[in-house]
Design a protein around this motif. Structure first.
Motif: not given
Length: 214
Positions: A1-9, A204-209
């Motif tokens: 499963m692809k991880t999506l990197s996000v910084r805000n909503a 989905r997997v969200l990377d919120v680092s």
């Protein structure tokens, strides 16, 4: 499963589940304790306050009186310390989109207790955002809740960052630093391992680092 990197909503707005035929869409945000799921869920709900409603799982914590009677007070936060079937029943009611406001329970952090009928969900809400640790747990009650959600997103973050947040949170709400460290070691971290094992069930997997979470 692809991880999506996000910084805000705002970066998530284009992938939110959409209601069909005038109904409602239900989105679950899941993650281990301290991952930042509450912040992410609140930010998603705030993208359109007139159409999005936030209904956290935490309102279904059993009260301390009930936990004491069950001998579970020292495990508060574990799956068995929630009313999973009641949570699923509320989601089912909300899914039907009744023509009246539904009042959901909340969790008061200062009191560390659930509050009944504290969160109004108006009939105009087309997207319901719910968040909690155990939305992907394959057990009675939790399994029913998962079946009512259109999508579930898993919030991921560095484990050491999570641990530091948890210790700071427990201190903020009254524990001594030593007691906070002990609670994280004995309760939060085993729960985190349990939640991490459900990661592959997410849509989905969200990377919120890189998200400035609190």
């Amino acid at each position: 499963m692809k991880t999506l990197s996000v910084r805000n909503a705002v970066e998530l707005q284009g992938i939110l589940p959409r209601p069909v035929d005038g109904g409602r869409a239900l989105l679950g945000i899941v993650g281990a304790p301290g991952a930042g799921k509450s912040t992410v869920a609140a930010a998603v709900a705030a993208l359109d306050p007139g159409a999005h409603a936030l209904v956290p799982m935490d309102g279904f914590h059993l009260a301390d009186q009930a936990l004491s009677g069950l001998g579970l007070l020292d495990r508060k936060g574990a799956p068995e310390t929630f009313d999973a079937h009641g949570y699923a029943a509320l989601l089912e009611r909300l899914r039907r989109n009744p023509d009246h406001t539904v009042y959901a329970p909340a969790f008061e952090r200062d009191l560390e207790q659930p509050l009944a009928n504290a969160l109004p969900v108006p009939s105009s809400s087309s997207l319901l955002v719910t968040e909690g640790n155990y939305l992907l747990l394959d057990e009675p009650g939790w399994r029913d809740a998962r079946g009512l959600l259109d999508e579930v997103w898993f919030v991921d973050v560095d484990p050491e960052v999570r641990r530091r947040r948890l210790v700071a949170r427990h201190i903020l709400f009254g524990k001594t630093p030593t007691a906070a460290e002990e609670w994280v070691r004995r309760v939060d971290e085993p729960n985190g391992v349990l939640v991490a094992a459900t990661r592959d069930r997410a849509d989905r997997v969200l990377d919120v680092s890189d998200w400035h979470l609190t």
